[in-house]
Design a protein around this motif. Sequence first.
Motif, short mmCIF file in Angstrom:
data_model
loop_
_atom_site.label_atom_id
_atom_site.label_comp_id
_atom_site.label_asym_id
_atom_site.label_seq_id
_atom_site.Cartn_x
_atom_site.Cartn_y
_atom_site.Cartn_z
N ILE A 83 32.20 -10.62 14.10
CA ILE A 83 32.78 -9.87 15.22
C ILE A 83 32.72 -8.38 14.92
CG2 ILE A 83 34.84 -9.57 16.64
CD1 ILE A 83 35.67 -12.42 15.81
N ASP A 84 33.02 -8.00 13.69
CA ASP A 84 32.93 -6.59 13.31
C ASP A 84 31.52 -6.05 13.52
OD1 ASP A 84 35.59 -6.46 12.52
OD2 ASP A 84 35.15 -7.09 10.47
N GLN A 85 30.53 -6.92 13.35
CA GLN A 85 29.13 -6.51 13.48
C GLN A 85 28.59 -6.71 14.90
OE1 GLN A 85 27.29 -8.91 10.44
NE2 GLN A 85 27.98 -7.58 8.77
N ALA A 86 29.47 -7.11 15.83
CA ALA A 86 29.07 -7.37 17.23
C ALA A 86 27.90 -8.35 17.29
CB ALA A 86 28.72 -6.07 17.94
N GLN A 87 27.96 -9.36 16.43
CA GLN A 87 26.92 -10.39 16.39
C GLN A 87 27.28 -11.51 17.36
OE1 GLN A 87 26.55 -12.23 12.55
NE2 GLN A 87 24.59 -13.22 13.01
N ASN A 88 26.28 -12.14 17.94
CA ASN A 88 26.51 -13.28 18.82
C ASN A 88 26.41 -14.59 18.05
OD1 ASN A 88 26.76 -11.51 20.98
ND2 ASN A 88 24.61 -11.68 21.54
N ALA A 176 26.69 -4.90 29.19
CA ALA A 176 27.82 -4.02 28.87
C ALA A 176 28.39 -4.32 27.49
CB ALA A 176 28.91 -4.17 29.94
N ARG A 177 28.27 -5.56 27.05
CA ARG A 177 28.82 -5.97 25.76
C ARG A 177 27.84 -5.73 24.61
NH1 ARG A 177 33.05 -8.69 25.37
NH2 ARG A 177 32.35 -9.76 23.48
N ASP A 178 26.59 -5.48 24.93
CA ASP A 178 25.54 -5.39 23.92
C ASP A 178 25.87 -4.31 22.89
OD1 ASP A 178 23.18 -6.07 22.70
OD2 ASP A 178 21.93 -4.80 23.97
N GLY A 179 25.99 -4.72 21.63
CA GLY A 179 26.26 -3.77 20.56
C GLY A 179 27.71 -3.37 20.40
N ARG A 180 28.60 -3.87 21.27
CA ARG A 180 30.00 -3.48 21.18
C ARG A 180 30.96 -4.67 21.12
NH1 ARG A 180 31.19 -0.97 27.15
NH2 ARG A 180 33.34 -1.04 26.43
N SER A 213 18.89 -12.35 20.63
CA SER A 213 18.29 -11.37 19.71
C SER A 213 19.20 -11.05 18.53
CB SER A 213 17.93 -10.09 20.47
OG SER A 213 19.08 -9.50 21.04
N SER A 214 20.52 -11.14 18.71
CA SER A 214 21.44 -10.83 17.60
C SER A 214 22.36 -12.02 17.33
CB SER A 214 22.28 -9.59 17.93
OG SER A 214 23.12 -9.83 19.04
N ALA A 215 21.83 -13.22 17.48
CA ALA A 215 22.68 -14.41 17.39
C ALA A 215 22.44 -15.21 16.12
CB ALA A 215 22.46 -15.31 18.60
#
Length: 233
Positions: A83-88, A176-180, A213-215
């Motif tokens: 979560i800290d890394q905004a990972q999916n 909107a959530r991408d990266g945050r 992509s970030s999951a």
Amino acid sequence: MTAFGHTVIELANDPAYDDWTFSQKILYALEQENAARQQRRTQKLLKASRTPNPQACIEELRYLPDRSLNREVIGRLASGQWIDQAQNLVILGTSSVGKTYLAQALLNAACRKFYTARFFRLDDLANQLAVLEYNSQHRLDFLTDLHNCDVLILDDFLTTPIPQEIASELLNILAARDGRGSTLVTSQFDPQDWYKTLHDAVIAESILNRIVSSAEFIQLNGPNMRHYQQQHD
């Protein structure tokens, strides 16, 4: 009365604590007050999350040999680092294999770490978006909440087709959530099959990329957990 006050009275009335120093008693009472405040904060976060099962927790997960569920992976996810890394996170598996419970347990773990979370079955989210008046303050507030929460869980992701206008709104939410913020989805289908439930190929590709992509992926196998619970509880 506060937990601190209750503890002070308990210590004063229980002879078992007569040997404790004044400082020890005050420190213990402060610890109890802090624990009570943390519990209230966690319960408030769980209530706001809309999870249908706030009692789900990682401590109750069943690590059966054929489930492909790794304790170290779950422990790492429960720490909140993803979560800290905004990972999916994408949890895949057939019906009743325990995807939803795992998602709810990870939501519980996130709230215990004081992250904000929201839980929706994708169909329910689609229905809610469909009835909210476009450009109304209620709709804008609802979308802002989805954009800003630390963890957004979308259960039963694209199990059934959704209208194109809802797919466009879903893409806007994910963008909107991408990266945050982190997004967790559970699905019976592999990502390449999500295209089948979306009518617009461009939107489908964009949604897929925003999530995958970030999951990190968890593939759940094993028995029907509803049947297993009935037989072993």
